[in-house]
Design an enzyme around this catalytic site. Structure first.
Site, PDB file in Angstrom:
ATOM      1  N   ASP A   1       0.867  -1.170   0.000  1.00 29.59           N
ATOM      2  CA  ASP A   1       0.000   0.000   0.000  1.00 29.59           C
ATOM      3  C   ASP A   1       0.909   1.227   0.000  1.00 29.59           C
ATOM      4  O   ASP A   1       2.084   1.150   0.383  1.00 29.59           O
ATOM      5  CB  ASP A   1      -0.878  -0.029   1.252  1.00 29.59           C
ATOM      6  CG  ASP A   1      -1.764   1.196   1.397  1.00 29.59           C
ATOM      7  OD1 ASP A   1      -2.207   1.746   0.367  1.00 29.59           O
ATOM      8  OD2 ASP A   1      -2.003   1.609   2.545  1.00 29.59           O
ATOM      9  N   LEU A   2       0.382   2.388  -0.400  1.00 25.67           N
ATOM     10  CA  LEU A   2       1.196   3.606  -0.381  1.00 25.67           C
ATOM     11  C   LEU A   2       0.958   4.441   0.873  1.00 25.67           C
ATOM     12  O   LEU A   2       1.870   4.707   1.646  1.00 25.67           O
ATOM     13  CB  LEU A   2       0.922   4.448  -1.639  1.00 25.67           C
ATOM     14  CG  LEU A   2       1.396   3.854  -2.966  1.00 25.67           C
ATOM     15  CD1 LEU A   2       1.088   4.809  -4.124  1.00 25.67           C
ATOM     16  CD2 LEU A   2       2.883   3.531  -2.925  1.00 25.67           C
ATOM     17  N   GLY A   3      -0.276   4.885   1.114  1.00 22.23           N
ATOM     18  CA  GLY A   3      -0.556   5.762   2.248  1.00 22.23           C
ATOM     19  C   GLY A   3      -0.292   5.114   3.589  1.00 22.23           C
ATOM     20  O   GLY A   3      -0.814   4.042   3.884  1.00 22.23           O
TER      21      GLY A   3
ATOM     22  N   ASP B   1      -1.755  -0.624   5.964  1.00 24.12           N
ATOM     23  CA  ASP B   1      -1.954  -0.085   7.307  1.00 24.12           C
ATOM     24  C   ASP B   1      -3.370  -0.294   7.820  1.00 24.12           C
ATOM     25  O   ASP B   1      -3.632  -0.070   9.007  1.00 24.12           O
ATOM     26  CB  ASP B   1      -1.623   1.407   7.343  1.00 24.12           C
ATOM     27  CG  ASP B   1      -2.609   2.241   6.539  1.00 24.12           C
ATOM     28  OD1 ASP B   1      -3.152   3.232   7.074  1.00 24.12           O
ATOM     29  OD2 ASP B   1      -2.836   1.916   5.354  1.00 24.12           O
TER      30      ASP B   1
ATOM     31  N   LYS C   1      -9.561  -1.603  -2.854  1.00 21.14           N
ATOM     32  CA  LYS C   1      -9.479  -2.456  -1.670  1.00 21.14           C
ATOM     33  C   LYS C   1     -10.603  -2.055  -0.717  1.00 21.14           C
ATOM     34  O   LYS C   1     -10.937  -0.874  -0.660  1.00 21.14           O
ATOM     35  CB  LYS C   1      -8.129  -2.242  -0.961  1.00 21.14           C
ATOM     36  CG  LYS C   1      -6.902  -2.588  -1.775  1.00 21.14           C
ATOM     37  CD  LYS C   1      -5.611  -2.180  -1.066  1.00 21.14           C
ATOM     38  CE  LYS C   1      -5.428  -0.686  -1.032  1.00 21.14           C
ATOM     39  NZ  LYS C   1      -4.108  -0.274  -0.460  1.00 21.14           N
TER      40      LYS C   1
ATOM     41  N   SER D   1      -2.710   1.002  -4.389  1.00 21.54           N
ATOM     42  CA  SER D   1      -3.238   2.095  -3.572  1.00 21.54           C
ATOM     43  C   SER D   1      -4.653   2.472  -3.974  1.00 21.54           C
ATOM     44  O   SER D   1      -4.971   2.576  -5.165  1.00 21.54           O
ATOM     45  CB  SER D   1      -2.333   3.324  -3.718  1.00 21.54           C
ATOM     46  OG  SER D   1      -2.825   4.421  -2.969  1.00 21.54           O
ATOM     47  N   ASN D   2      -5.505   2.662  -2.969  1.00 16.54           N
ATOM     48  CA  ASN D   2      -6.780   3.333  -3.194  1.00 16.54           C
ATOM     49  C   ASN D   2      -6.485   4.823  -3.261  1.00 16.54           C
ATOM     50  O   ASN D   2      -6.118   5.433  -2.251  1.00 16.54           O
ATOM     51  CB  ASN D   2      -7.749   3.066  -2.037  1.00 16.54           C
ATOM     52  CG  ASN D   2      -8.327   1.668  -2.061  1.00 16.54           C
ATOM     53  OD1 ASN D   2      -8.176   0.934  -3.028  1.00 16.54           O
ATOM     54  ND2 ASN D   2      -9.001   1.290  -0.981  1.00 16.54           N
TER      55      ASN D   2
END
Length: 210
Positions: free
Chosen positions: A17-19, A177, A152, A118-119
């Protein structure tokens, strides 16, 4: 903290994931900017915003434009900001790289192919892509909800990404996360690592023999 056993050789690919895993985000900065432009209290706007909002999720799936999303925000938040003012605040969510993650990605990329999922939305993609090109350069491919039309934790989203990566889901370790995203990934056969800090990423890499 990992919810599935990790051991050396357990993975053929790593998916991040990115964030709050690769890029640090702070939504309070978004609301503070909007409140400043609107002359409103931060708490008032924060209480009206919802991550479950239909327009927010449609924006993340690329179904509506930035302008349509900002129009929905005007109604939801009850403020009359321009698109430019909304965009200014919207992009303040990014506050830098997650501490310590860049060297971990660099190390892992020497051993396994790295991917990101990523969303996110087109406005954010346009903002973060050039600013964080170095750390994002560790990924062979970045799957974005606004590009693939899937978010996601929807099962179809994971299935799409697994197929695109081209290795069995059981050989992909997924770092996120949000517990609900980890649960969604595990339900589709991926190995999930719930990330609360870069220590969780580091521990998982050590367990994988990286």
């Amino acid at each position: 903290m990992t919810q599935s056993p990790l051991f050396p050789g357990a993975a053929d690919a790593l998916l991040f994931d990115l964030g709050r895993v690769v890029l640090d985000i702070d939504f309070s900065k978004v609301v503070a900017c909007w409140a400043g432009h609107a002359g409103r209290e931060v708490a008032q706007l924060a209480g009206r915003f919802s991550w479950r909002d239909e327009f927010y999720q449609r924006h993340e799936k690329g179904e509506i434009s930035d302008a349509e999303f900002f129009a929905a925000l005007r109604k939801l938040l009850g403020i009359e900001l321009s698109d430019a003012q909304f965009l200014e605040g919207w992009n303040k969510i990014f506050v830098g790289e997650m501490p310590g993650v860049a060297p971990l990605l660099a190390r892992a990329a020497k051993r396994l192919p790295l991917y990101a999922f990523s969303n996110t939305n087109s406005a954010h993609v346009d903002h973060f892509s050039p600013r964080y090109a170095d750390v994002l350069g560790h990924f062979r491919e970045i799957f974005l909800s606004s590009s693939i039309g899937l978010r996601k934790p929807d099962a179809k989203a994971y299935d799409h990404v697994v197929q695109a990566i081209g290795v069995p889901a059981s050989r992909i370790v997924f770092f996120d996360d949000l517990a609900e995203n980890i649960a969604g990934a595990q339900a589709r056969g991926l190995i999930g690592v719930h990330v609360t800090s870069h220590d969780d990423v580091a521990a998982a890499l050590v367990a994988l023999g990286i």
